[in-house]
Design a protein around this motif. Structure first.
Motif, short mmCIF file in Angstrom:
data_model
loop_
_atom_site.label_atom_id
_atom_site.label_comp_id
_atom_site.label_asym_id
_atom_site.label_seq_id
_atom_site.Cartn_x
_atom_site.Cartn_y
_atom_site.Cartn_z
N GLY A 1 47.55 14.29 75.99
CA GLY A 1 47.33 13.15 75.82
C GLY A 1 46.26 12.26 76.74
O GLY A 1 46.02 11.15 76.25
N ASP A 2 45.14 13.21 76.89
CA ASP A 2 44.48 13.15 77.98
C ASP A 2 42.94 12.44 76.92
O ASP A 2 43.25 12.72 75.65
N GLU A 3 42.17 11.36 76.85
CA GLU A 3 41.43 10.74 76.59
C GLU A 3 40.03 11.46 76.22
O GLU A 3 39.83 12.32 76.88
N ALA A 4 39.15 10.66 75.69
CA ALA A 4 38.18 11.27 75.28
C ALA A 4 36.96 11.21 77.12
O ALA A 4 37.95 10.40 77.52
N ASP A 5 35.91 12.26 76.69
CA ASP A 5 34.44 12.19 78.15
C ASP A 5 34.53 10.86 78.28
O ASP A 5 34.69 9.78 77.87
N PHE A 6 34.10 10.15 79.51
CA PHE A 6 34.01 9.28 80.07
C PHE A 6 33.13 9.84 81.29
O PHE A 6 32.61 10.58 81.57
N HIS B 1 30.67 8.36 84.73
CA HIS B 1 30.80 7.61 85.51
C HIS B 1 30.21 7.60 86.60
O HIS B 1 29.46 8.29 86.76
N LEU B 2 28.89 6.12 86.91
CA LEU B 2 27.75 6.64 87.43
C LEU B 2 26.32 7.08 87.11
O LEU B 2 25.56 8.60 87.19
N GLY B 3 26.46 7.96 85.64
CA GLY B 3 25.86 8.45 85.28
C GLY B 3 26.50 9.52 84.60
O GLY B 3 25.41 10.14 83.41
N VAL B 4 27.23 9.79 85.05
CA VAL B 4 27.41 11.09 85.22
C VAL B 4 28.95 11.40 84.12
O VAL B 4 29.66 10.47 84.19
N LEU B 5 28.27 12.30 83.44
CA LEU B 5 29.72 12.38 82.18
C LEU B 5 30.92 13.50 82.40
O LEU B 5 30.20 14.82 82.95
N ILE B 6 31.64 12.97 82.97
CA ILE B 6 33.17 13.46 83.10
C ILE B 6 34.07 13.86 82.47
O ILE B 6 34.54 12.59 81.17
N LYS B 7 34.03 15.41 82.38
CA LYS B 7 35.11 16.01 80.70
C LYS B 7 37.07 15.70 81.65
O LYS B 7 37.08 16.64 81.88
N PRO B 8 38.18 15.03 81.25
CA PRO B 8 39.48 15.11 81.80
C PRO B 8 39.31 16.55 81.12
O PRO B 8 39.14 17.36 80.27
N GLY B 9 41.19 17.26 82.19
CA GLY B 9 41.66 18.23 82.00
C GLY B 9 41.59 19.02 83.07
O GLY B 9 41.34 18.56 83.93
N MET B 10 41.62 20.32 83.05
CA MET B 10 41.92 21.15 84.25
C MET B 10 40.53 22.30 84.05
O MET B 10 40.49 22.73 83.19
N TYR B 11 40.04 22.90 85.23
CA TYR B 11 39.14 23.32 85.92
C TYR B 11 39.49 24.51 86.71
O TYR B 11 40.60 24.57 87.25
N ARG B 12 38.84 25.69 86.32
CA ARG B 12 39.04 26.83 87.50
C ARG B 12 37.62 27.25 87.92
O ARG B 12 36.64 26.31 87.64
N MET B 13 37.95 27.85 89.52
CA MET B 13 36.62 27.77 90.05
C MET B 13 35.65 29.36 89.64
O MET B 13 36.79 30.27 89.51
N LYS B 14 34.85 29.47 89.09
CA LYS B 14 34.39 30.64 88.68
C LYS B 14 34.21 32.11 89.50
O LYS B 14 34.46 32.78 89.00
N ASP B 15 34.14 31.37 90.98
CA ASP B 15 34.21 33.17 91.85
C ASP B 15 35.29 33.01 92.86
O ASP B 15 35.45 33.87 93.05
N SER B 16 36.12 32.56 92.06
CA SER B 16 37.74 32.85 92.49
C SER B 16 38.53 34.60 91.80
O SER B 16 38.14 34.16 90.97
N ARG B 17 38.73 34.07 93.17
CA ARG B 17 39.59 36.12 92.31
C ARG B 17 40.92 36.14 92.36
O ARG B 17 41.54 36.52 91.17
N THR B 18 41.44 34.54 91.92
CA THR B 18 43.04 34.63 91.72
C THR B 18 42.65 32.76 90.45
O THR B 18 41.52 32.25 90.88
N ASP B 19 43.47 32.66 90.02
CA ASP B 19 43.65 31.29 89.30
C ASP B 19 45.27 30.35 90.06
O ASP B 19 45.35 29.93 89.44
#
Length: 242
Positions: free
Chosen positions: A65-70, A72-90
């Protein structure tokens, strides 16, 4: 003609074959948890300003149901879920909702409830300069700062007993004839880390008043930060300049 027909059929097959992957990998269930395609449930934990993630983010997928990218203040933000690259777990994922530049944190619902109060911090560390969530990720595992629970408790008790910077007259140190404040800036941040989830932290901003005095924001309230705590935190920190 036969070649053209075969080509069209092949394209249709490829499209149909790929369409099963053109689905959102996350969706909300009736409990208002976020569920990924493997069935792992993530429960809402806290919004930005209450807790912060530390580390570089990696996009995992959209929520149904998320809409397309938007932008904000010139920065493109992609809605959704993110993980931390260096995380040892999710264990913790970061959520950006459509048309909202502020993030929220979600945590695996199968884990024991996390007490993310300051009283539960296992370590506090001061970092020089304004906050940078990617750069400051080095402090998640540096093992510096104050890690003694009784000392952390003493820090919180002492600071919360102090006057506000206005009551203590700190504004007078930087107030100009026109009433504006000059040389009043965020000189440091203090992170409060949790043993259970080292990828997230509480953030306390430290204001400098022309380097003559300091205040710290805790739970939305501003308190004078005694010099003894500035010195103690610096002595135990791996400070780095930004």
């Amino acid at each position: 003609m036969k070649k053209l027909t075969c080509l069209l059929v092949l394209v249709a097959m490829l499209f149909c074959g790929c369409s099963q992957w053109i689905k959102e990998p996350f969706e909300y269930d009736k409990s208002n948890h976020t569920v990924n395609v493997e069935g792992e449930k993530y429960a809402f934990l806290a919004n930005e300003a209450i807790l912060y993630y530390l580390g570089e983010l990696e996009f995992v997928g959209r929520v149904q149901g998320d809409e397309a990218d938007f932008t904000h203040l010139g920065v493109l933000i992609k809605p959704g879920m993110y993980r931390m690259k260096d995380s040892r777990t999710d264990n913790v994922l970061v959520r950006y909702e459509p048309n909202n530049e502020f993030f929220a944190l979600y945590r695996k619902a199968s884990l024991p409830k996390l007490d993310f109060s300051l009283d539960n911090c296992s370590r506090i560390e001061i970092v020089e300069g304004n906050w940078d969530l990617e750069k400051d990720a080095v402090h998640k595992t540096c093992r510096k700062g104050i890690a003694d629970k009784s000392e952390i408790a003493a820090f919180l008790t002492d600071v919360k007993a102090q006057k506000s910077p206005e009551e203590a007259g700190l504004y007078e140190l930087v107030k100009q004839p026109n009433g504006l404040l000059e040389n009043c800036y965020v000189s440091h941040v203090i992170y409060g880390f949790f043993e259970e989830e080292p990828d997230i932290a509480i953030m306390m901003e430290v204001l400098s008043y022309n380097d003559l005095a300091y205040s710290v924001t805790i739970g939305g309230e501003d308190y004078v930060l005694p010099e003894k705590w500035i010195s103690s935190l610096k002595e135990n920190s791996c400070l780095h300049s930004k």
